[in-house]
Design a protein around this motif. Structure first.
Motif, PDB file in Angstrom:
ATOM      1  N   PHE A 298       0.831  -1.196   0.000  1.00 41.24           N
ATOM      2  CA  PHE A 298       0.000   0.000   0.000  1.00 41.24           C
ATOM      3  C   PHE A 298       0.872   1.255   0.000  1.00 41.24           C
ATOM      4  O   PHE A 298       2.043   1.220   0.387  1.00 41.24           O
ATOM      5  CB  PHE A 298      -0.922   0.020   1.231  1.00 41.24           C
ATOM      6  CG  PHE A 298      -1.708  -1.248   1.418  1.00 41.24           C
ATOM      7  CD1 PHE A 298      -2.860  -1.487   0.689  1.00 41.24           C
ATOM      8  CD2 PHE A 298      -1.277  -2.223   2.320  1.00 41.24           C
ATOM      9  CE1 PHE A 298      -3.573  -2.661   0.850  1.00 41.24           C
ATOM     10  CE2 PHE A 298      -1.977  -3.391   2.500  1.00 41.24           C
ATOM     11  CZ  PHE A 298      -3.137  -3.613   1.758  1.00 41.24           C
ATOM     12  N   ARG A 299       0.250   2.351  -0.455  1.00 40.98           N
ATOM     13  CA  ARG A 299       0.946   3.635  -0.459  1.00 40.98           C
ATOM     14  C   ARG A 299      -0.034   4.737  -0.083  1.00 40.98           C
ATOM     15  O   ARG A 299      -1.141   4.817  -0.623  1.00 40.98           O
ATOM     16  CB  ARG A 299       1.555   3.903  -1.835  1.00 40.98           C
ATOM     17  CG  ARG A 299       2.293   5.237  -1.945  1.00 40.98           C
ATOM     18  CD  ARG A 299       3.217   5.245  -3.152  1.00 40.98           C
ATOM     19  NE  ARG A 299       2.508   5.060  -4.404  1.00 40.98           N
ATOM     20  CZ  ARG A 299       2.482   5.984  -5.384  1.00 40.98           C
ATOM     21  NH1 ARG A 299       3.097   7.146  -5.230  1.00 40.98           N
ATOM     22  NH2 ARG A 299       1.851   5.734  -6.519  1.00 40.98           N
ATOM     23  N   LEU A 300       0.380   5.576   0.842  1.00 42.27           N
ATOM     24  CA  LEU A 300      -0.420   6.702   1.281  1.00 42.27           C
ATOM     25  C   LEU A 300       0.308   8.001   0.951  1.00 42.27           C
ATOM     26  O   LEU A 300       1.547   8.046   0.956  1.00 42.27           O
ATOM     27  CB  LEU A 300      -0.679   6.650   2.791  1.00 42.27           C
ATOM     28  CG  LEU A 300      -1.749   5.691   3.304  1.00 42.27           C
ATOM     29  CD1 LEU A 300      -1.265   4.240   3.219  1.00 42.27           C
ATOM     30  CD2 LEU A 300      -2.144   6.015   4.738  1.00 42.27           C
TER      31      LEU A 300
ATOM     32  N   ASP B 147       7.709  11.979   0.001  1.00 40.41           N
ATOM     33  CA  ASP B 147       7.075  11.802   1.303  1.00 40.41           C
ATOM     34  C   ASP B 147       5.967  10.764   1.302  1.00 40.41           C
ATOM     35  O   ASP B 147       5.236  10.631   2.287  1.00 40.41           O
ATOM     36  CB  ASP B 147       6.524  13.143   1.814  1.00 40.41           C
ATOM     37  CG  ASP B 147       5.434  13.702   0.908  1.00 40.41           C
ATOM     38  OD1 ASP B 147       5.261  13.169  -0.204  1.00 40.41           O
ATOM     39  OD2 ASP B 147       4.770  14.669   1.320  1.00 40.41           O
ATOM     40  N   ASP B 148       5.817  10.029   0.188  1.00 42.88           N
ATOM     41  CA  ASP B 148       4.813   8.960   0.157  1.00 42.88           C
ATOM     42  C   ASP B 148       5.155   7.886   1.186  1.00 42.88           C
ATOM     43  O   ASP B 148       6.324   7.522   1.363  1.00 42.88           O
ATOM     44  CB  ASP B 148       4.746   8.326  -1.231  1.00 42.88           C
ATOM     45  CG  ASP B 148       4.040   9.227  -2.230  1.00 42.88           C
ATOM     46  OD1 ASP B 148       3.560  10.306  -1.825  1.00 42.88           O
ATOM     47  OD2 ASP B 148       3.974   8.837  -3.414  1.00 42.88           O
ATOM     48  N   ILE B 149       4.133   7.387   1.839  1.00 45.13           N
ATOM     49  CA  ILE B 149       4.319   6.371   2.877  1.00 45.13           C
ATOM     50  C   ILE B 149       4.112   4.986   2.263  1.00 45.13           C
ATOM     51  O   ILE B 149       3.063   4.708   1.684  1.00 45.13           O
ATOM     52  CB  ILE B 149       3.333   6.602   4.036  1.00 45.13           C
ATOM     53  CG1 ILE B 149       3.623   7.954   4.697  1.00 45.13           C
ATOM     54  CG2 ILE B 149       3.419   5.477   5.058  1.00 45.13           C
ATOM     55  CD1 ILE B 149       2.579   8.383   5.702  1.00 45.13           C
ATOM     56  N   ILE B 150       5.129   4.143   2.371  1.00 48.37           N
ATOM     57  CA  ILE B 150       5.090   2.797   1.793  1.00 48.37           C
ATOM     58  C   ILE B 150       4.789   1.796   2.900  1.00 48.37           C
ATOM     59  O   ILE B 150       5.438   1.784   3.939  1.00 48.37           O
ATOM     60  CB  ILE B 150       6.421   2.443   1.117  1.00 48.37           C
ATOM     61  CG1 ILE B 150       6.795   3.511   0.092  1.00 48.37           C
ATOM     62  CG2 ILE B 150       6.343   1.066   0.471  1.00 48.37           C
ATOM     63  CD1 ILE B 150       5.817   3.659  -1.030  1.00 48.37           C
TER      64      ILE B 150
ATOM     65  N   THR C 169       7.403   5.132   7.799  1.00 53.39           N
ATOM     66  CA  THR C 169       8.543   5.742   7.122  1.00 53.39           C
ATOM     67  C   THR C 169       8.154   6.138   5.707  1.00 53.39           C
ATOM     68  O   THR C 169       7.278   5.526   5.096  1.00 53.39           O
ATOM     69  CB  THR C 169       9.732   4.765   7.067  1.00 53.39           C
ATOM     70  OG1 THR C 169       9.312   3.555   6.409  1.00 53.39           O
ATOM     71  CG2 THR C 169      10.200   4.434   8.471  1.00 53.39           C
ATOM     72  N   THR C 170       8.802   7.147   5.176  1.00 53.32           N
ATOM     73  CA  THR C 170       8.499   7.639   3.837  1.00 53.32           C
ATOM     74  C   THR C 170       9.382   6.966   2.791  1.00 53.32           C
ATOM     75  O   THR C 170      10.410   6.370   3.111  1.00 53.32           O
ATOM     76  CB  THR C 170       8.695   9.158   3.767  1.00 53.32           C
ATOM     77  OG1 THR C 170      10.088   9.453   3.989  1.00 53.32           O
ATOM     78  CG2 THR C 170       7.844   9.876   4.805  1.00 53.32           C
ATOM     79  N   PHE C 171       8.958   7.098   1.535  1.00 52.61           N
ATOM     80  CA  PHE C 171       9.728   6.538   0.425  1.00 52.61           C
ATOM     81  C   PHE C 171      11.110   7.176   0.350  1.00 52.61           C
ATOM     82  O   PHE C 171      12.116   6.499   0.108  1.00 52.61           O
ATOM     83  CB  PHE C 171       8.970   6.758  -0.880  1.00 52.61           C
ATOM     84  CG  PHE C 171       9.755   6.414  -2.105  1.00 52.61           C
ATOM     85  CD1 PHE C 171      10.064   5.101  -2.406  1.00 52.61           C
ATOM     86  CD2 PHE C 171      10.181   7.414  -2.978  1.00 52.61           C
ATOM     87  CE1 PHE C 171      10.790   4.772  -3.544  1.00 52.61           C
ATOM     88  CE2 PHE C 171      10.910   7.089  -4.116  1.00 52.61           C
ATOM     89  CZ  PHE C 171      11.214   5.776  -4.404  1.00 52.61           C
TER      90      PHE C 171
END
Length: 289
Positions: free
Chosen positions: A128-130, A162-165, A256-258
């Motif tokens: 998933f990615r937020l 800053d995408d959250i993986i 954590t972010t990408f």
């Protein structure tokens, strides 16, 4: 007579089983009660027709059973009966289809304030990615997929930093917030399905599909792949956790972010083999919204 009695028992048993069946729809946890209502309308219409047809068959078996003193009358056409059946059938079909058209229109109309969340299917796991603080998902391409970058994000895109993986962990969502779920596949066709949310959609390689919903109650819900996707299809499961605002923020602060993940991976790679010579794929396309 025995066959007529058996048909009546079939009707009675079917109705009782429907009313007291232990296998019913799971308690809903989203805004899609419209879908439940449409299914119930279909059940009522088809159920009434089923009962009427079976009981009519039982009646005919009794009323027109063989008797030595009677002879069957041949009647090849009955205009009144044909028109009646045609009109009744048309009304029944329209009654079943019309609610579905309204629900479908609502189903494809995504609210403007919906938060975009990405689900990626891969044999046989979910990722998933937020969006990060900028509220936007960055660009991604299958050409960038690697062990260090499993979702194929483009590191030079500022919106991706800053995408959250989320990989190998539960997806958390905020209660009461509209979600637009963007879905990609890295290999074969998958299907995102949480029974309590009712909304589901195939995930097709090469395109981005989507559904939207509003989680309406907190809890942990099982995520299934509803499309046969290979030998490990049975094990492609996950969990979606719906949190209140406080719990959701606590969970979000721990992710954590990408950008930080790639920086750490680059640091380890540089320490082991020297500076990287690779570049991101130049033709990456932004995930559509």
């Amino acid at each position: 007579m025995a066959i007529a009695l058996a048909l009546v028992l079939v009707v009675v048993g079917s109705v009782l089983f429907h009313l007291w069946s232990p296998w019913w729809m799971t308690p809903i946890a989203s805004n899609w009660r419209y879908i439940d209502d449409t299914i119930l309308i279909t059940f009522w219409i088809t159920g009434v027709v089923f009962v009427a047809v079976i009981l009519f068959m039982a009646y005919c078996l009794v009323r027109y059973r063989y008797r030595p003193d009677r002879q069957a009358a041949y009647e090849p056409e009955n205009k009144k009966l044909e028109w009646g059946l045609t009109i009744a059938t048309a009304v029944g079909v329209a009654a079943m289809l019309t609610p579905g058209l309204f629900v479908w229109n609502h189903f494809i109309t995504v609210p403007d304030d919906a938060v975009e969340v990405e689900a990626v299917g891969q044999q046989w796991a979910w990722s998933f990615r937020l969006p990060g603080k900028d509220g936007k998902l960055g660009m991604a391409t299958t050409n960038n997929v690697s062990d260090q970058n499993p979702l194929g994000l483009v590191s030079v895109d500022p919106n991706a930093k800053d995408d959250i993986i989320i990989q190998g962990a539960d997806l958390h969502l905020l209660e009461g917030k509209p979600i637009k779920l963007l879905m990609r596949s890295i290999d074969v066709i998958h299907d995102f399905y949480v029974p309590e949310f009712r909304a589901k959609m195939d995930i097709v390689p090469g395109i981005v599909t989507h559904v939207w919903f509003i989680p309406t109650r907190t809890g942990t819900f099982e995520l299934l792949c509803a499309e046969m996707c290979g030998m490990g299809h049975y094990s492609m499961r996950g969990q979606v956790v719906v949190d209140n605002a406080k719990d959701y923020q606590t969970w979000l602060d721990q992710q954590t972010t990408f950008g930080s993940t790639m920086a750490q991976a680059e640091h380890l790679k540089t320490a082991a083999v020297g500076p990287s010579q690779g570049e991101e794929h130049p033709d990456a396309a932004r995930v559509p919204r």
